[in-house]
Write a protein that holds these residues in place. Structure first.
Motif, PDB file in Angstrom:
ATOM      1  N   ILE A  57       0.685  -1.342   0.098  1.00 50.16           N
ATOM      2  CA  ILE A  57       0.519  -0.407   0.008  1.00 50.16           C
ATOM      3  C   ILE A  57       0.863   1.504   0.160  1.00 50.16           C
ATOM      4  O   ILE A  57       1.315   1.565   0.710  1.00 50.16           O
ATOM      5  CB  ILE A  57      -1.331  -0.247   0.997  1.00 50.16           C
ATOM      6  CG1 ILE A  57      -2.039  -1.418   0.972  1.00 50.16           C
ATOM      7  CG2 ILE A  57      -1.744   1.443   1.053  1.00 50.16           C
ATOM      8  CD1 ILE A  57      -2.560  -1.077   2.892  1.00 50.16           C
ATOM      9  N   GLU A  88      -0.944  -0.655  -4.542  1.00 45.23           N
ATOM     10  CA  GLU A  88      -1.918  -0.394  -4.307  1.00 45.23           C
ATOM     11  C   GLU A  88      -2.017   0.697  -3.822  1.00 45.23           C
ATOM     12  O   GLU A  88      -1.327   1.371  -2.353  1.00 45.23           O
ATOM     13  CB  GLU A  88      -3.030  -1.082  -3.309  1.00 45.23           C
ATOM     14  CG  GLU A  88      -3.992  -0.356  -3.142  1.00 45.23           C
ATOM     15  CD  GLU A  88      -5.132  -1.502  -2.747  1.00 45.23           C
ATOM     16  OE1 GLU A  88      -5.660  -1.085  -1.608  1.00 45.23           O
ATOM     17  OE2 GLU A  88      -5.231  -2.955  -2.442  1.00 45.23           O
ATOM     18  N   ARG A  90      -3.323   4.593  -1.914  1.00 49.53           N
ATOM     19  CA  ARG A  90      -4.549   4.735  -1.392  1.00 49.53           C
ATOM     20  C   ARG A  90      -4.282   5.881   0.088  1.00 49.53           C
ATOM     21  O   ARG A  90      -3.761   5.966   0.723  1.00 49.53           O
ATOM     22  CB  ARG A  90      -4.531   3.572   0.168  1.00 49.53           C
ATOM     23  CG  ARG A  90      -5.078   2.184  -0.232  1.00 49.53           C
ATOM     24  CD  ARG A  90      -6.559   1.547  -0.345  1.00 49.53           C
ATOM     25  NE  ARG A  90      -7.195   2.803   0.634  1.00 49.53           N
ATOM     26  CZ  ARG A  90      -7.446   1.506   1.590  1.00 49.53           C
ATOM     27  NH1 ARG A  90      -7.136   0.016   1.394  1.00 49.53           N
ATOM     28  NH2 ARG A  90      -8.673   2.075   2.169  1.00 49.53           N
ATOM     29  N   GLY A  98      -3.868   5.450   3.916  1.00 48.80           N
ATOM     30  CA  GLY A  98      -3.397   4.675   3.682  1.00 48.80           C
ATOM     31  C   GLY A  98      -2.512   3.918   4.786  1.00 48.80           C
ATOM     32  O   GLY A  98      -2.606   2.823   5.192  1.00 48.80           O
ATOM     33  N   ALA A 101      -4.646   2.286   6.725  1.00 44.10           N
ATOM     34  CA  ALA A 101      -5.298   0.982   5.684  1.00 44.10           C
ATOM     35  C   ALA A 101      -4.320  -0.221   5.689  1.00 44.10           C
ATOM     36  O   ALA A 101      -4.672  -1.550   6.470  1.00 44.10           O
ATOM     37  CB  ALA A 101      -4.675   0.417   3.935  1.00 44.10           C
TER      38      ALA A 101
END
Length: 345
Positions: A57, A88, A90, A98, A101
């Motif tokens: 992330i 990914e 975020r 992020g 997350a």
């Protein structure tokens, strides 16, 4: 707070994005040549981890400097481990969306991500509340890079060195201004540290990102900025602005002729940095292997060159060193943030 951005030149971006294709999950067999194969061979018989793709992330948007640097590392890790490291993005709220997350992800070793100066060292003092505890809610693995800022001036400012600038500011308190990409960014706090250590008075003018700040700098509406080195150096090389010094403790391999501010103000140092972190409780075996492979990758000359092309230097740490560094950085930035009055509601 996500002031990190691209600007390392077309060649650097092409190389970075090419290396990143594997990490982005395209399934392309890109490879990075003999050095990558050599690293894979150094690993010997692969350990149990990873046996499936690893999600990484990135807490900032696609195309930012953090994105390019993250994808370069993920592409090489994919090559070395034989499993895809898929990026990914975020982003949101200066990287805190992020980061939260990552903290909430399963601690199975298959979700890791970027730990940044913005979200792990600055945010705890800048935001009244965070959805995570920066010191307790993560497994710290290793540093990845450091990316300095560059002090640049509008060409009409009559100073050609840091000592000349300090003298000019002391003789004209409150007359000169410095732009930033937003309150609480390393771009802003670089200026605050300069003010305190040099004993000068400058007016802070915050913007929503470096792009509009640079536009006003070029137009002469503000006098200087301590911007991320990649884009700022390009403007300086084109003669649009005057570069004086970098904010890191050591000279940058991208611009070795430029001094550090610390050469004139001993102890001055502010850099953006990126690291590998995971949710709390990552399996020790996964942490150990991830740390060891990261050390191998960062030590590879070809890999280091790809970071240098994007303004960054490689930075490996042990998990304990990274945790301690983050805490030290939070305490250092907290003092600057309190003095500046910066706050995000």
């Amino acid at each position: 707070m996500a002031e990190e951005r691209t600007g390392g030149g077309a060649v650097s971006r092409r190389r970075a994005l090419g290396m990143a294709a594997l990490a982005a999950g395209t399934g392309m067999a890109t490879g990075t040549g003999r050095s990558g194969r050599a690293l894979a061979q150094q690993g010997g018989q692969r350990a149990a981890w990873p046996t499936q793709p690893v999600r990484y992330i990135n807490v900032f948007p696609p195309g930012a400097a953090t994105d390019i640097l993250s994808r370069i590392w993920c592409a090489r890790m994919s090559e070395v481990t034989g499993q895809q490291f898929v990026v990914e993005n975020r982003s949101g709220s200066g990287g805190t969306v992020g980061q939260a997350a990552i903290a909430r992800s399963p601690a199975d070793g298959y979700t890791i991500g970027l730990g940044s100066v913005a979200s792990l060292a600055i945010a705890p003092s800048l935001y009244p509340s965070l959805p995570y505890d920066a010191g307790r809610d993560f497994t710290f693995v290793s540093g990845l890079w450091k990316l300095p800022n560059l002090l640049i001036l509008n060409n009409e400012v009559p100073a050609r060195s840091v000592p000349e600038l300090i003298d000019l500011l002391r003789r004209n308190p409150g007359r000169y201004s410095y732009a930033s990409s937003g309150s609480g960014t390393t771009v802003h706090l670089s200026g605050e540290m300069f003010k305190r250590m040099a004993g000068v008075d400058m007016v802070h003018v915050p913007y929503r990102g470096s792009a509009p700040a640079t536009v006003d700098l070029l137009a002469g509406r503000v006098h200087m900025i301590f911007d991320n080195i990649t884009g700022a150096l390009n403007h300086a090389r084109e003669g649009k602005v005057r570069a004086l010094a970098v904010t890191a403790a050591e000279r940058s391999p991208v611009a070795p002729d430029l001094p550090t501010i610390a050469e004139f103000l001993p102890g001055y140092e502010i850099t953006s940095w990126g690291s590998v972190v995971g949710p709390p409780g990552l399996p020790p075996a996964a942490v150990e292997r991830l740390s060891a492979l990261t050390r191998q990758v960062l030590a590879d000359p070809d890999f280091a060159r790809s970071y240098h092309e994007n303004g960054a230097t490689t930075w490996w740490t042990t998990p304990a060193e990274l945790a301690g560094f983050r805490g030290d950085q939070e305490r250092r930035f907290a003092e600057l943030i309190r003095a500046s009055g910066a706050r995000v509601d």
